[in-house]
Scaffold this motif. Sequence first.
Motif, PDB file in Angstrom:
ATOM      1  N   LYS A 226       0.563  -1.225  -0.315  1.00 51.70           N
ATOM      2  CA  LYS A 226      -0.661  -0.064  -0.392  1.00 51.70           C
ATOM      3  C   LYS A 226       0.837   1.338   0.318  1.00 51.70           C
ATOM      4  O   LYS A 226       1.929   1.210   0.887  1.00 51.70           O
ATOM      5  CB  LYS A 226      -0.807  -0.027   1.743  1.00 51.70           C
ATOM      6  CG  LYS A 226      -2.309  -1.241   1.417  1.00 51.70           C
ATOM      7  CD  LYS A 226      -3.171  -0.978   2.278  1.00 51.70           C
ATOM      8  CE  LYS A 226      -4.052  -2.184   1.997  1.00 51.70           C
ATOM      9  NZ  LYS A 226      -4.728  -1.635   3.459  1.00 51.70           N
ATOM     10  N   SER A 232      -8.724   3.780  -0.799  1.00 44.72           N
ATOM     11  CA  SER A 232      -8.555   3.718  -0.296  1.00 44.72           C
ATOM     12  C   SER A 232      -8.869   2.069  -0.251  1.00 44.72           C
ATOM     13  O   SER A 232      -9.037   1.207  -0.058  1.00 44.72           O
ATOM     14  CB  SER A 232     -10.091   3.758   0.524  1.00 44.72           C
ATOM     15  OG  SER A 232     -11.463   3.880   0.274  1.00 44.72           O
ATOM     16  N   ASN A 233      -9.935   1.878  -1.447  1.00 51.27           N
ATOM     17  CA  ASN A 233      -9.743   0.502  -1.965  1.00 51.27           C
ATOM     18  C   ASN A 233      -9.060   0.707  -3.039  1.00 51.27           C
ATOM     19  O   ASN A 233      -8.738  -1.351  -3.861  1.00 51.27           O
ATOM     20  CB  ASN A 233     -11.224   0.957  -3.550  1.00 51.27           C
ATOM     21  CG  ASN A 233     -11.346   1.620  -4.001  1.00 51.27           C
ATOM     22  OD1 ASN A 233     -10.966   2.649  -4.563  1.00 51.27           O
ATOM     23  ND2 ASN A 233     -12.132   1.434  -4.764  1.00 51.27           N
ATOM     24  N   PRO A 262      -9.593  -2.267   2.245  1.00 56.28           N
ATOM     25  CA  PRO A 262      -8.854  -1.636   3.565  1.00 56.28           C
ATOM     26  C   PRO A 262      -8.538  -2.224   4.826  1.00 56.28           C
ATOM     27  O   PRO A 262      -7.792  -1.966   5.599  1.00 56.28           O
ATOM     28  CB  PRO A 262     -10.662  -0.449   4.165  1.00 56.28           C
ATOM     29  CG  PRO A 262     -10.827  -0.388   2.388  1.00 56.28           C
ATOM     30  CD  PRO A 262     -10.438  -1.576   1.690  1.00 56.28           C
TER      31      PRO A 262
END
Length: 313
Positions: A226, A232-233, A262
């Motif tokens: 990340k 966020s997705n 998330p």
Amino acid sequence: MILLAFCGLIFQLHYTGDITKYINPKFVRLSQSLSILFLFLFFIQITRIWTSKREEAVHEHHQGQDFCHHDSHTCSHHDDHGDTQFTVKKLLSYSIILFPLLTGFFLPAKTLDASIAEKKGGLAILGNQKQEVNSSEISDESDSDLEDQSFEEELAEAGELEHDLSVNEEAEEISNEEFEQLKKDLYSASAIKMDDKVFSLYYEEISKDIDKFIGREIEFQGFIYKEEGLASNQLVISRFLITHCVADASMIGFLSEMEEAPELYDNMWVIVSGVINKAAYNGTELPMIKIKEWKEIEEPLIPYLYPLTIKVL
């Protein structure tokens, strides 16, 4: 003793299988040869030391007798003359040599992960990559067979492939014709299965001309990475490609979108299936996978990818 220790360290890495966490499997035989060479040099050095000590003892004995006839003090001084002082220079030299031995024996082998991916540049690297990939292994199963198999069956096959790769450490070579056939299979199959054998080749082809693959089904596995700035997705499902050893490792992978993003975390290994789409990152177009199915898996015994080698006839 240092030579023997290096021999033991290399043997240990092969015995535990950790050698593939450091080098490309096609260099395994070379590494084994090096271990044998260290052992051979150990025996040579032991013989030299033993012979040298005996010659010094005989020489000092004869000289000592001559000196002792004249001066007992000179005799005592001569007996200590053969001692070699341990200088700072020698200490530094031995420290440099002993450092890899100490780290090799006492520090566990660590797999490159999301923290390394971040240091190497993350998505910025993916956006600029133009890998030159050659092939070393060919899949026995056609990509089109993916249509007739369930996701759970693919999980089982992934485990079998991992076992095969862990046993057959030495990479195979393929002909240029086989290499071209792999590319044809990629373009003709309605569903793309990116197993470890063809991952780097297929990744390069998809990245070169994304539009040709939009809407195609794809399946692959990797670890979660990340990056700051992603939605966020969104996350990146990554692998490390090793040409020779971990020092030249480069990250390859796909920007992906999924509702459960998330909930996932860095370095979590997953196998996913989805649809290829396209996205822009810092002005660069990247392939993006819209994930439909995913499952958490254990880190593979061999977590890295290796370039495929074309046989030169």
